[in-house]
Design an enzyme around this catalytic site. Structure first.
Site, PDB file in Angstrom:
ATOM      1  N   GLY A  71       0.810  -1.208   0.000  1.00 40.11           N
ATOM      2  CA  GLY A  71       0.000   0.000   0.000  1.00 40.11           C
ATOM      3  C   GLY A  71       0.847   1.264   0.000  1.00 40.11           C
ATOM      4  CG  ASN A 153      -5.413   4.282   8.615  1.00 40.69           C
ATOM      5  OD1 ASN A 153      -5.794   5.158   7.836  1.00 40.69           O
ATOM      6  ND2 ASN A 153      -4.400   4.465   9.427  1.00 40.69           N
ATOM      7  CG  HIS A 203      -0.103  -6.442   5.183  1.00 43.70           C
ATOM      8  ND1 HIS A 203      -0.295  -6.040   6.481  1.00 43.70           N
ATOM      9  CD2 HIS A 203       0.365  -5.356   4.517  1.00 43.70           C
ATOM     10  CE1 HIS A 203       0.056  -4.766   6.602  1.00 43.70           C
ATOM     11  NE2 HIS A 203       0.459  -4.330   5.426  1.00 43.70           N
ATOM     12  CB  THR A 239      12.937  -9.606 -10.670  1.00 42.51           C
ATOM     13  OG1 THR A 239      14.042  -9.395 -11.541  1.00 42.51           O
ATOM     14  CG2 THR A 239      12.360 -10.997 -10.871  1.00 42.51           C
ATOM     15  CB  CYS A 327       0.015   7.833  18.845  1.00 47.34           C
ATOM     16  SG  CYS A 327       0.205   8.720  20.357  1.00 47.34           S
TER      17      CYS A 327
HETATM   18  C1  PLP Z   1      -1.808  -0.393   5.976  1.00 50.73           C
HETATM   19  C2  PLP Z   1      -2.146   0.822   5.215  1.00 50.73           C
HETATM   20  C3  PLP Z   1      -1.252   1.393   4.296  1.00 50.73           C
HETATM   21  C4  PLP Z   1       0.143   0.848   4.099  1.00 50.73           C
HETATM   22  O1  PLP Z   1       0.117  -0.374   3.413  1.00 50.73           O
HETATM   23  P1  PLP Z   1       1.391  -1.346   3.459  1.00 50.73           P
HETATM   24  O2  PLP Z   1       1.002  -2.451   2.535  1.00 50.73           O
HETATM   25  O3  PLP Z   1       1.542  -1.789   4.877  1.00 50.73           O
HETATM   26  O4  PLP Z   1       2.563  -0.575   2.963  1.00 50.73           O
HETATM   27  C5  PLP Z   1      -1.654   2.494   3.577  1.00 50.73           C
HETATM   28  N1  PLP Z   1      -2.888   3.020   3.748  1.00 50.73           N
HETATM   29  C6  PLP Z   1      -3.773   2.503   4.611  1.00 50.73           C
HETATM   30  C7  PLP Z   1      -5.117   3.120   4.729  1.00 50.73           C
HETATM   31  C8  PLP Z   1      -3.447   1.391   5.386  1.00 50.73           C
HETATM   32  O5  PLP Z   1      -4.322   0.904   6.250  1.00 50.73           O
END
Ligand code: PLP
Length: 382
Positions: A71, A153, A203, A239, A327
């Site tokens: 992400g 999140n 994930h 790759t 935090c």
């Molecule tokens: C977890 C998260 C990310 C980061 O994703 P990763 O795959 O851990 O790099 C970005 N944005 C939101 C809203 C997330 O919950």
């Protein structure tokens, strides 16, 4: 001690079926997808099948998919990749919400420091919903990208990204959404969408860590951030991590297949958490939208207790939760997201995020609620 995991917004365990699908690609089926021989072609086929599968599941005929490391990288590529070549960098604006993940906010702040790019933040209400009239008045042709998180999140709020996207498209400005939390639970269907770019990461939907994707409308030009070989249509050199890509594909196919049933289960547990916490603990407030929120997500602020003390106390009692933001222990600065939705600095210190998953059951939630109610009482006694 039996530990109970209630932090599915941070990460999820992999689905065993997805693990199994990955395994041969670590050993017998190890070829480089760019190689011309059998071993290479076998892997290229796996990667391209995964790409086709995602594009089909997301209804995205007009889009292409770039596989990334997750992400965060997808967010970086979307924001950094979208500069308007006709305007000097120091005259360009990025329009974001004040409730974005750090993968967006810190990317924008880096561009501000490096190139003088201007960051403009949209107004949100107390639930974290974007003000569409504010968007209408702020968007103009100096804006290189508008980015708004789909499912939040920290506070769980779901924004109407389609409405936002159609305003942006009318003005000719590409709209990006961080769908990293949303992907597991909401239907990403771009068939009639005005969204230009979508980030997701495996994930958060029971897939492997370290892999994700950026969907991009074919007509949008993106400046690659990783250069080298011509992988990923020249948009992301290196790759491909084939095992992770096939694991992510399997996880998403499973997530879609079981979504309706899983969401019903999650909503029941989530609403139980929200209802019981607010009913039994005085001086407690739900953060984020009361109904327009992620099916697995409950988040609160508590008067007179610190979120980090709750997280540590609950961990000692066997329950894994989060204070909802980056935090960390010893870092008392309150969450910018909570401040943006109008929560006082003081109250924002008492944040707690509880996110359930497909493996969570009702008795675990009941045990958790008992532990939380006791802990808050104890902490308030001082
Ligand atoms: C977890 C998260 C990310 C980061 O994703 P990763 O795959 O851990 O790099 C970005 N944005 C939101 C809203 C997330 O919950």
């Amino acid at each position: 001690m039996d530990r109970v995991y209630l932090d599915y917004a941070a990460t999820t365990p992999m689905d065993p079926i997805a693990v199994k699908v990955m395994l041969p690609f670590f050993s017998t089926d190890f070829g480089n997808p760019s190689s011309l021989h059998y071993f290479g072609q076998q892997n290229e086929t796996a990667v391209e099948n995964a790409r086709k599968s995602f594009l089909k599941m997301m209804g995205s005929v007009e889009y292409e998919l770039v596989f990334t490391s997750g992400g965060t990288e997808s967010d970086n590529l979307a924001i950094k990749g979208l500069f308007n070549p006709n305007i000097p960098l120091s005259g360009q604006k990025i329009l974001i919400s004040p409730v974005e993940h750090p993968a967006i906010t810190n990317t924008c702040e880096l561009l501000e420091r490096q190139f003088g790019v201007i960051i403009d933040k949209l107004r949100v209400d107390n639930n974290g919903i974007i003000d569409l009239d504010d968007l209408q008045t702020r968007i103009d042709n100096t804006v290189s990208v508008v980015s708004v998180i789909w499912g939040n999140n920290e506070i769980g709020t779901i924004n109407d990204v389609e409405k936002i996207a159609s305003i942006c498209r009318e003005k000719g400005v590409p709209f990006h959404t961080d769908a990293v939390q949303a992907a597991a639970y909401l239907d990403i269907n771009l068939e009639k969408s005005d969204i230009a770019l979508v980030s997701f990461g495996a994930h958060k939907f029971y897939g492997p860590k370290g892999v994700g994707g950026l969907l991009k409308r074919k007509t949008i030009k993106l400046i690659p951030q990783n250069v080298g070989g011509s992988q990923e249509n020249g948009l992301r050199a290196g790759t491909q991590n084939v095992p992770l890509i096939v694991g992510m594909q399997a996880a998403y196919e499973l997530a879609i297949h079981h979504r309706k049933m899983v969401n019903e289960h999650l909503i029941k547990l989530r609403d139980m958490v929200i209802h019981e916490v607010v009913k039994n603990i005085p001086g407690t407030y739900l953060t984020g939208h009361p109904t327009q929120r992620l099916p697995n997500h409950a988040s609160f602020v508590f008067e007179g207790v610190r979120g980090q003390d709750l997280v540590i106390g609950l961990d000692m009692a066997g329950f894994a939760v989060s204070s909802g933001s980056a935090c960390k222990v010893g870092n008392p600065s309150p969450s910018e997201v909570l401040i943006a939705i109008g929560i006082s600095e003081n109250l924002a210190q008492g944040a707690l995020r509880v996110t359930v998953g497909k493996n969570t059951n009702e008795s675990e939630v009941r045990d958790f609620l008992k532990a939380l109610i006791n802990l808050v009482k104890e902490l308030r006694k001082g």
